[in-house]
Design a protein around this motif. Sequence first.
Motif: not given
Length: 171
Positions: A16-31, A161-171
């Motif tokens: 279900q989509p997040p709603r205001m006031g519902s607990p925040y659930r981090p999502r995997p963001v991956r390169f 160099r910019y193209l070698t930079r990558q981001f992966s995190a639980e956000v």
Amino acid sequence: MTSARHPAGPPIEVEQPPRMGSPYRPRPVRFIGLEQRGDWRLKVYGIATPGRAPRPELLAAAMDLAPAVLPQPAVSDERYGVGVVLVHDSATLAIAIFYWWQSANELHQRVYTAPLDTPRALTKLANPAAGCVWELSVVDFERRAWMEDVLANPGGPDVDRYLTRQFSAEV
């Protein structure tokens, strides 16, 4: 969670989509990787609901669409042939966002969406948002990397160099 039927397979769980006031659930963001499409060099990222990865069919649909979405020519006085593709298997839609650097310091975008059960039916969104909190984490990282490696680099712009930079995190 509810179930939706994927046309070629078993039911898929839909969060279900997040709603205001519902607990925040981090999502995997991956390169995912660096891709070449024509003269475009693209950093590819994926986001999905918690515990999942973007479906391969959504990633394939976005990459197949990229040459038609990104402006041509890729490299000009105003463009550098460098961009970012972000696929987001969200709670409500399949999303593909195409970003590219232009005019030295501008990040341009096009957003496409499809129903969850037909990710290959991506269509251009007429009035897109700037992004959700998960998508904006990638934009923030890419903005900082572009500033450090291209705009404010003491040795001069270093797109490679910019193209070698990558981001992966639980956000």
